[in-house]
Design a protein around this motif. Structure first.
Motif, PDB file in Angstrom:
ATOM      1  N   ARG A   3      -0.800 -38.078  55.956  1.00 23.01           N
ATOM      2  CA  ARG A   3      -0.703 -37.053  54.921  1.00 23.01           C
ATOM      3  C   ARG A   3      -1.963 -36.203  54.928  1.00 23.01           C
ATOM      4  O   ARG A   3      -3.008 -36.633  55.381  1.00 23.01           O
ATOM      5  N   SER A   4      -1.870 -34.985  54.428  1.00 25.30           N
ATOM      6  CA  SER A   4      -3.016 -34.083  54.366  1.00 25.30           C
ATOM      7  C   SER A   4      -3.270 -33.701  52.921  1.00 25.30           C
ATOM      8  O   SER A   4      -2.351 -33.327  52.199  1.00 25.30           O
ATOM      9  N   ILE A   5      -4.526 -33.800  52.511  1.00 29.00           N
ATOM     10  CA  ILE A   5      -4.906 -33.543  51.124  1.00 29.00           C
ATOM     11  C   ILE A   5      -5.956 -32.438  51.100  1.00 29.00           C
ATOM     12  O   ILE A   5      -6.948 -32.492  51.845  1.00 29.00           O
ATOM     13  N   ALA A   6      -5.750 -31.443  50.241  1.00 28.17           N
ATOM     14  CA  ALA A   6      -6.724 -30.355  50.097  1.00 28.17           C
ATOM     15  C   ALA A   6      -7.905 -30.827  49.255  1.00 28.17           C
ATOM     16  O   ALA A   6      -7.733 -31.471  48.227  1.00 28.17           O
ATOM     17  N   LEU A   7      -9.105 -30.519  49.707  1.00 24.70           N
ATOM     18  CA  LEU A   7     -10.315 -30.870  48.964  1.00 24.70           C
ATOM     19  C   LEU A   7     -10.775 -29.687  48.127  1.00 24.70           C
ATOM     20  O   LEU A   7     -10.740 -28.542  48.583  1.00 24.70           O
ATOM     21  N   PHE A  63     -32.060 -30.838  64.145  1.00 21.52           N
ATOM     22  CA  PHE A  63     -30.659 -30.785  64.575  1.00 21.52           C
ATOM     23  C   PHE A  63     -30.236 -29.315  64.574  1.00 21.52           C
ATOM     24  O   PHE A  63     -30.472 -28.601  63.598  1.00 21.52           O
ATOM     25  N   ARG A  64     -29.600 -28.866  65.641  1.00 19.84           N
ATOM     26  CA  ARG A  64     -29.051 -27.507  65.713  1.00 19.84           C
ATOM     27  C   ARG A  64     -27.537 -27.629  65.662  1.00 19.84           C
ATOM     28  O   ARG A  64     -26.905 -28.117  66.593  1.00 19.84           O
ATOM     29  N   ALA A  65     -26.936 -27.172  64.560  1.00 16.72           N
ATOM     30  CA  ALA A  65     -25.503 -27.340  64.318  1.00 16.72           C
ATOM     31  C   ALA A  65     -24.740 -26.062  64.634  1.00 16.72           C
ATOM     32  O   ALA A  65     -25.119 -24.979  64.184  1.00 16.72           O
ATOM     33  N   GLN A  66     -23.649 -26.215  65.382  1.00 17.46           N
ATOM     34  CA  GLN A  66     -22.742 -25.105  65.647  1.00 17.46           C
ATOM     35  C   GLN A  66     -21.922 -24.851  64.387  1.00 17.46           C
ATOM     36  O   GLN A  66     -21.540 -25.791  63.690  1.00 17.46           O
ATOM     37  N   PRO A  67     -21.641 -23.600  64.066  1.00 21.62           N
ATOM     38  CA  PRO A  67     -20.851 -23.329  62.862  1.00 21.62           C
ATOM     39  C   PRO A  67     -19.412 -23.815  63.018  1.00 21.62           C
ATOM     40  O   PRO A  67     -18.861 -23.792  64.122  1.00 21.62           O
ATOM     41  N   ARG A  68     -18.842 -24.265  61.923  1.00 18.25           N
ATOM     42  CA  ARG A  68     -17.443 -24.723  61.902  1.00 18.25           C
ATOM     43  C   ARG A  68     -16.578 -23.587  61.382  1.00 18.25           C
ATOM     44  O   ARG A  68     -16.967 -22.842  60.492  1.00 18.25           O
ATOM     45  N   GLU A  69     -15.398 -23.475  61.936  1.00 13.60           N
ATOM     46  CA  GLU A  69     -14.449 -22.473  61.461  1.00 13.60           C
ATOM     47  C   GLU A  69     -13.625 -23.073  60.339  1.00 13.60           C
ATOM     48  O   GLU A  69     -13.217 -24.233  60.399  1.00 13.60           O
ATOM     49  N   LEU A  70     -13.400 -22.271  59.319  1.00 12.88           N
ATOM     50  CA  LEU A  70     -12.579 -22.691  58.185  1.00 12.88           C
ATOM     51  C   LEU A  70     -11.227 -21.996  58.273  1.00 12.88           C
ATOM     52  O   LEU A  70     -11.155 -20.861  58.722  1.00 12.88           O
ATOM     53  N   PRO A  71     -10.153 -22.634  57.837  1.00 10.49           N
ATOM     54  CA  PRO A  71     -10.096 -23.980  57.276  1.00 10.49           C
ATOM     55  C   PRO A  71     -10.452 -25.030  58.324  1.00 10.49           C
ATOM     56  O   PRO A  71     -10.329 -24.796  59.529  1.00 10.49           O
ATOM     57  N   PHE A  72     -10.865 -26.205  57.841  1.00 11.03           N
ATOM     58  CA  PHE A  72     -11.315 -27.298  58.704  1.00 11.03           C
ATOM     59  C   PHE A  72     -10.665 -28.595  58.234  1.00 11.03           C
ATOM     60  O   PHE A  72     -10.533 -28.823  57.038  1.00 11.03           O
ATOM     61  N   THR A  73     -10.265 -29.424  59.175  1.00  5.57           N
ATOM     62  CA  THR A  73      -9.630 -30.695  58.847  1.00  5.57           C
ATOM     63  C   THR A  73     -10.612 -31.844  59.041  1.00  5.57           C
ATOM     64  O   THR A  73     -11.169 -32.009  60.127  1.00  5.57           O
ATOM     65  N   VAL A  74     -10.809 -32.631  57.988  1.00  3.88           N
ATOM     66  CA  VAL A  74     -11.675 -33.805  58.036  1.00  3.88           C
ATOM     67  C   VAL A  74     -10.815 -35.006  58.418  1.00  3.88           C
ATOM     68  O   VAL A  74      -9.845 -35.326  57.725  1.00  3.88           O
ATOM     69  N   THR A  75     -11.159 -35.656  59.520  1.00  6.12           N
ATOM     70  CA  THR A  75     -10.384 -36.799  60.009  1.00  6.12           C
ATOM     71  C   THR A  75     -11.224 -38.059  60.167  1.00  6.12           C
ATOM     72  O   THR A  75     -10.683 -39.124  60.439  1.00  6.12           O
ATOM     73  N   MET A  76     -12.549 -37.931  60.033  1.00  2.00           N
ATOM     74  CA  MET A  76     -13.435 -39.077  60.228  1.00  2.00           C
ATOM     75  C   MET A  76     -14.662 -38.960  59.340  1.00  2.00           C
ATOM     76  O   MET A  76     -14.994 -37.883  58.851  1.00  2.00           O
ATOM     77  N   GLU A 101     -17.104 -42.649  48.803  1.00  5.60           N
ATOM     78  CA  GLU A 101     -17.571 -44.001  48.471  1.00  5.60           C
ATOM     79  C   GLU A 101     -17.232 -44.973  49.602  1.00  5.60           C
ATOM     80  O   GLU A 101     -18.030 -45.839  49.940  1.00  5.60           O
ATOM     81  N   THR A 102     -16.027 -44.850  50.165  1.00 13.25           N
ATOM     82  CA  THR A 102     -15.554 -45.673  51.286  1.00 13.25           C
ATOM     83  C   THR A 102     -14.669 -44.786  52.152  1.00 13.25           C
ATOM     84  O   THR A 102     -14.229 -43.716  51.706  1.00 13.25           O
ATOM     85  N   PRO A 103     -14.337 -45.217  53.362  1.00 10.64           N
ATOM     86  CA  PRO A 103     -13.409 -44.423  54.180  1.00 10.64           C
ATOM     87  C   PRO A 103     -12.003 -44.329  53.593  1.00 10.64           C
ATOM     88  O   PRO A 103     -11.240 -43.453  53.965  1.00 10.64           O
ATOM     89  N   ASP A 104     -11.659 -45.223  52.650  1.00 13.90           N
ATOM     90  CA  ASP A 104     -10.337 -45.191  52.024  1.00 13.90           C
ATOM     91  C   ASP A 104     -10.286 -44.315  50.774  1.00 13.90           C
ATOM     92  O   ASP A 104      -9.206 -44.023  50.258  1.00 13.90           O
ATOM     93  N   ALA A 105     -11.454 -43.899  50.270  1.00 13.52           N
ATOM     94  CA  ALA A 105     -11.513 -43.064  49.066  1.00 13.52           C
ATOM     95  C   ALA A 105     -11.336 -41.593  49.440  1.00 13.52           C
ATOM     96  O   ALA A 105     -11.644 -41.182  50.555  1.00 13.52           O
ATOM     97  N   VAL A 106     -10.849 -40.802  48.485  1.00 15.92           N
ATOM     98  CA  VAL A 106     -10.749 -39.356  48.701  1.00 15.92           C
ATOM     99  C   VAL A 106     -12.166 -38.792  48.751  1.00 15.92           C
ATOM    100  O   VAL A 106     -12.960 -39.004  47.836  1.00 15.92           O
ATOM    101  N   PRO A 107     -12.501 -38.080  49.826  1.00 14.35           N
ATOM    102  CA  PRO A 107     -13.853 -37.525  49.929  1.00 14.35           C
ATOM    103  C   PRO A 107     -14.107 -36.426  48.900  1.00 14.35           C
ATOM    104  O   PRO A 107     -13.173 -35.817  48.376  1.00 14.35           O
ATOM    105  N   GLN A 160      -8.182 -31.339  54.019  1.00 12.52           N
ATOM    106  CA  GLN A 160      -8.356 -29.943  54.391  1.00 12.52           C
ATOM    107  C   GLN A 160      -9.466 -29.285  53.588  1.00 12.52           C
ATOM    108  O   GLN A 160      -9.464 -29.333  52.347  1.00 12.52           O
ATOM    109  N   ILE A 161     -10.411 -28.678  54.292  1.00 12.07           N
ATOM    110  CA  ILE A 161     -11.410 -27.811  53.668  1.00 12.07           C
ATOM    111  C   ILE A 161     -10.825 -26.408  53.717  1.00 12.07           C
ATOM    112  O   ILE A 161     -10.459 -25.928  54.802  1.00 12.07           O
TER     113      ILE A 161
END
Length: 166
Positions: A3-7, A63-76, A101-107, A160-161
């Motif tokens: 399932r996919s949940i919007a944050l 750390f040099r971070a590449q920009p992320r494109e939105l919308p973005f899907t969090v999977t991990m 809080e845990t990997p099972d909680a909604v971020p 989903q972000i």
């Protein structure tokens, strides 16, 4: 089926982020005082750096971070069980912070603005850097030393972000 949940986007504030660590910004200072003959203000004790578990030591990295494109899907998510991990942006672009809080909680999804860093407590589940808009540099203070200090978890749901953060 996955399932996919919007944050929902939350502003990054000291109180909202407290379960996960510290917000690094002038407003979070335990004390403020003048140093260097009054030419500099010290914003003192902004975060608790925890690195000495199992023979660790503090290290400073860039750390040099590449920009992320939105919308973005969090999977991990990942965590560092042996020490805290602080990110202080060198670039002036906003970035996103995803913690749970845990990997099972909604971020939870926080928008960090110019001048705000974060310090994840040891063991805090978080997504790797989510830079926005352009390549962004971060000064990172974390733990170096022996032992496995990075756990990763694939999430049971996807999150989903949104493309619009306002």
């Amino acid at each position: 089926m996955n399932r996919s949940i919007a944050l929902a986007v939350e502003p990054l504030t000291r109180d909202a982020f407290a379960p996960f660590g510290d917000v690094i910004e002038a407003a979070s200072a335990a004390r403020t005082y003048a140093i260097n003959a009054g030419t500099t203000t010290r914003f003192h004790d902004l975060a608790t750096v925890d690195t000495d578990r199992e023979g660790g030591r503090p290290i400073v990295s860039l750390f040099r971070a590449q920009p992320r494109e939105l919308p973005f899907t969090v999977t991990m998510l990942e965590r560092h069980p042996l020490g805290s991990q602080a990110f202080v942006p060198v670039s002036k672009k906003p970035y996103l912070v995803v913690v749970a809080e845990t990997p099972d909680a909604v971020p939870r999804l926080f928008l960090a603005r110019n001048g705000q860093g974060v310090n994840y407590r040891a063991g805090t589940w978080h997504h790797p850097l989510l830079a926005l808009g352009e390549v962004s540099d971060f000064l990172v203070i974390d733990r170096g030393g022996p032992g496995n200090n990075c756990d990763e978890a694939t999430l049971a749901a996807t999150y989903q972000i949104p493309g619009n953060l306002e």
